[in-house]
Design a protein around this motif. Structure first.
Motif, PDB file in Angstrom:
ATOM      1  N   SER A  52      23.950  49.654  41.291  1.00 49.82           N
ATOM      2  CA  SER A  52      24.443  51.012  41.105  1.00 49.82           C
ATOM      3  C   SER A  52      25.491  51.407  42.141  1.00 49.82           C
ATOM      4  O   SER A  52      26.491  52.028  41.805  1.00 49.82           O
ATOM      5  CB  SER A  52      23.275  51.999  41.148  1.00 49.82           C
ATOM      6  N   ARG A  53      25.284  51.045  43.404  1.00 49.66           N
ATOM      7  CA  ARG A  53      26.268  51.387  44.426  1.00 49.66           C
ATOM      8  C   ARG A  53      27.360  50.342  44.560  1.00 49.66           C
ATOM      9  O   ARG A  53      28.459  50.654  44.994  1.00 49.66           O
ATOM     10  CB  ARG A  53      25.600  51.571  45.783  1.00 49.66           C
ATOM     11  N   SER A  54      27.063  49.107  44.202  1.00 46.51           N
ATOM     12  CA  SER A  54      28.086  48.057  44.286  1.00 46.51           C
ATOM     13  C   SER A  54      28.947  48.019  43.032  1.00 46.51           C
ATOM     14  O   SER A  54      29.928  47.277  42.974  1.00 46.51           O
ATOM     15  CB  SER A  54      27.435  46.690  44.532  1.00 46.51           C
ATOM     16  N   ASN A  55      28.563  48.813  42.014  1.00 50.87           N
ATOM     17  CA  ASN A  55      29.332  48.890  40.761  1.00 50.87           C
ATOM     18  C   ASN A  55      29.493  47.520  40.119  1.00 50.87           C
ATOM     19  O   ASN A  55      30.597  47.097  39.778  1.00 50.87           O
ATOM     20  CB  ASN A  55      30.694  49.559  40.996  1.00 50.87           C
ATOM     21  N   THR A  56      28.357  46.834  39.953  1.00 50.17           N
ATOM     22  CA  THR A  56      28.362  45.478  39.416  1.00 50.17           C
ATOM     23  C   THR A  56      27.263  45.273  38.375  1.00 50.17           C
ATOM     24  O   THR A  56      26.260  45.981  38.372  1.00 50.17           O
ATOM     25  CB  THR A  56      28.127  44.441  40.538  1.00 50.17           C
ATOM     26  N   ILE A  57      27.487  44.270  37.532  1.00 50.58           N
ATOM     27  CA  ILE A  57      26.454  43.739  36.642  1.00 50.58           C
ATOM     28  C   ILE A  57      26.344  42.259  36.992  1.00 50.58           C
ATOM     29  O   ILE A  57      27.335  41.517  36.918  1.00 50.58           O
ATOM     30  CB  ILE A  57      26.826  43.903  35.152  1.00 50.58           C
ATOM     31  N   ILE A  58      25.155  41.850  37.376  1.00 48.19           N
ATOM     32  CA  ILE A  58      24.927  40.472  37.822  1.00 48.19           C
ATOM     33  C   ILE A  58      24.013  39.766  36.832  1.00 48.19           C
ATOM     34  O   ILE A  58      23.063  40.361  36.317  1.00 48.19           O
ATOM     35  CB  ILE A  58      24.309  40.464  39.233  1.00 48.19           C
ATOM     36  N   LYS A  66      21.302  33.520  41.046  1.00 49.57           N
ATOM     37  CA  LYS A  66      22.534  34.118  40.530  1.00 49.57           C
ATOM     38  C   LYS A  66      23.346  33.103  39.731  1.00 49.57           C
ATOM     39  O   LYS A  66      23.608  32.000  40.188  1.00 49.57           O
ATOM     40  CB  LYS A  66      23.381  34.648  41.681  1.00 49.57           C
ATOM     41  N   LEU A  67      23.738  33.512  38.523  1.00 53.48           N
ATOM     42  CA  LEU A  67      24.625  32.715  37.693  1.00 53.48           C
ATOM     43  C   LEU A  67      26.056  33.227  37.788  1.00 53.48           C
ATOM     44  O   LEU A  67      26.998  32.443  37.861  1.00 53.48           O
ATOM     45  CB  LEU A  67      24.165  32.727  36.236  1.00 53.48           C
ATOM     46  N   ALA A  68      26.217  34.566  37.780  1.00 54.08           N
ATOM     47  CA  ALA A  68      27.567  35.136  37.795  1.00 54.08           C
ATOM     48  C   ALA A  68      27.514  36.630  38.066  1.00 54.08           C
ATOM     49  O   ALA A  68      26.492  37.284  37.850  1.00 54.08           O
ATOM     50  CB  ALA A  68      28.247  34.900  36.448  1.00 54.08           C
ATOM     51  N   THR A  69      28.639  37.162  38.510  1.00 53.71           N
ATOM     52  CA  THR A  69      28.871  38.601  38.498  1.00 53.71           C
ATOM     53  C   THR A  69      29.676  38.855  37.236  1.00 53.71           C
ATOM     54  O   THR A  69      30.814  38.423  37.118  1.00 53.71           O
ATOM     55  CB  THR A  69      29.629  39.063  39.757  1.00 53.71           C
ATOM     56  N   LEU A  70      29.056  39.505  36.262  1.00 56.13           N
ATOM     57  CA  LEU A  70      29.675  39.676  34.944  1.00 56.13           C
ATOM     58  C   LEU A  70      30.733  40.767  34.908  1.00 56.13           C
ATOM     59  O   LEU A  70      31.718  40.654  34.183  1.00 56.13           O
ATOM     60  CB  LEU A  70      28.603  40.000  33.897  1.00 56.13           C
ATOM     61  N   ALA A  71      30.507  41.845  35.640  1.00 57.97           N
ATOM     62  CA  ALA A  71      31.445  42.963  35.604  1.00 57.97           C
ATOM     63  C   ALA A  71      31.410  43.689  36.936  1.00 57.97           C
ATOM     64  O   ALA A  71      30.383  43.720  37.623  1.00 57.97           O
ATOM     65  CB  ALA A  71      31.097  43.911  34.459  1.00 57.97           C
ATOM     66  N   THR A  72      32.565  44.296  37.277  1.00 49.71           N
ATOM     67  CA  THR A  72      32.696  45.025  38.534  1.00 49.71           C
ATOM     68  C   THR A  72      33.434  46.338  38.275  1.00 49.71           C
ATOM     69  O   THR A  72      33.783  46.659  37.138  1.00 49.71           O
ATOM     70  CB  THR A  72      33.488  44.208  39.573  1.00 49.71           C
ATOM     71  N   GLU A  73      33.708  47.033  39.346  1.00 52.33           N
ATOM     72  CA  GLU A  73      34.449  48.280  39.249  1.00 52.33           C
ATOM     73  C   GLU A  73      35.833  48.054  38.628  1.00 52.33           C
ATOM     74  O   GLU A  73      36.344  48.908  37.906  1.00 52.33           O
ATOM     75  CB  GLU A  73      34.584  48.904  40.637  1.00 52.33           C
ATOM     76  N   LYS A  74      36.412  46.884  38.859  1.00 53.42           N
ATOM     77  CA  LYS A  74      37.714  46.548  38.258  1.00 53.42           C
ATOM     78  C   LYS A  74      37.649  46.547  36.733  1.00 53.42           C
ATOM     79  O   LYS A  74      38.643  46.758  36.056  1.00 53.42           O
ATOM     80  CB  LYS A  74      38.189  45.177  38.737  1.00 53.42           C
ATOM     81  N   ASP A  75      36.436  46.296  36.199  1.00 58.40           N
ATOM     82  CA  ASP A  75      36.236  46.276  34.747  1.00 58.40           C
ATOM     83  C   ASP A  75      35.829  47.644  34.207  1.00 58.40           C
ATOM     84  O   ASP A  75      35.525  47.787  33.021  1.00 58.40           O
ATOM     85  CB  ASP A  75      35.155  45.253  34.383  1.00 58.40           C
TER      86      ASP A  75
END
Length: 107
Positions: A52-58, A66-75
């Motif tokens: 929620s604070r890192s603005n990510t979907i992992i 961990k496999l991947a960071t799927l989405a970030t604030e850039k997305d």
């Protein structure tokens, strides 16, 4: 599937994977996971979790690695609270704090 329990700890920025008897299988923490909120377990047993604070979907495997960071604030992810993988249309749906829903097509 159905043999694990997942628990987020927002204060410690972790996702715990527990056995059905409560034994800790793994504790996941990562710089990309700050204040974890919602998560979803896919049909394949992978776990999607919102930072929620890192603005990510992992994306994690069923053992909490961990496999991947799927989405970030850039997305466009800003304060995600919920996530869901739809196998019927190969999409990840993300609910964010302002009540919007963001849809990412999985390729």
């Amino acid at each position: 599937m159905g043999d694990k329990i997942y628990v987020t700890n927002m204060d410690k920025h972790t996702l715990l994977t527990l056995a059905m008897d409560g034994t800790v299988i793994s504790t996941f923490s990562d710089i990309d996971l700050n204040v974890p909120r919602g998560f979803n377990v896919t049909a394949r047993g992978q776990v999607l979790v919102c930072g929620s604070r890192s603005n990510t979907i992992i994306q994690l495997d069923s053992e909490g690695k961990k496999l991947a960071t799927l989405a970030t604030e850039k997305d466009g992810v800003n304060k995600p609270w919920s996530v869901f993988y739809s196998c019927s249309n190969d999409s990840v749906l993300v609910g964010v704090e302002n009540k919007d829903i963001i849809v990412f097509k999985v390729t």
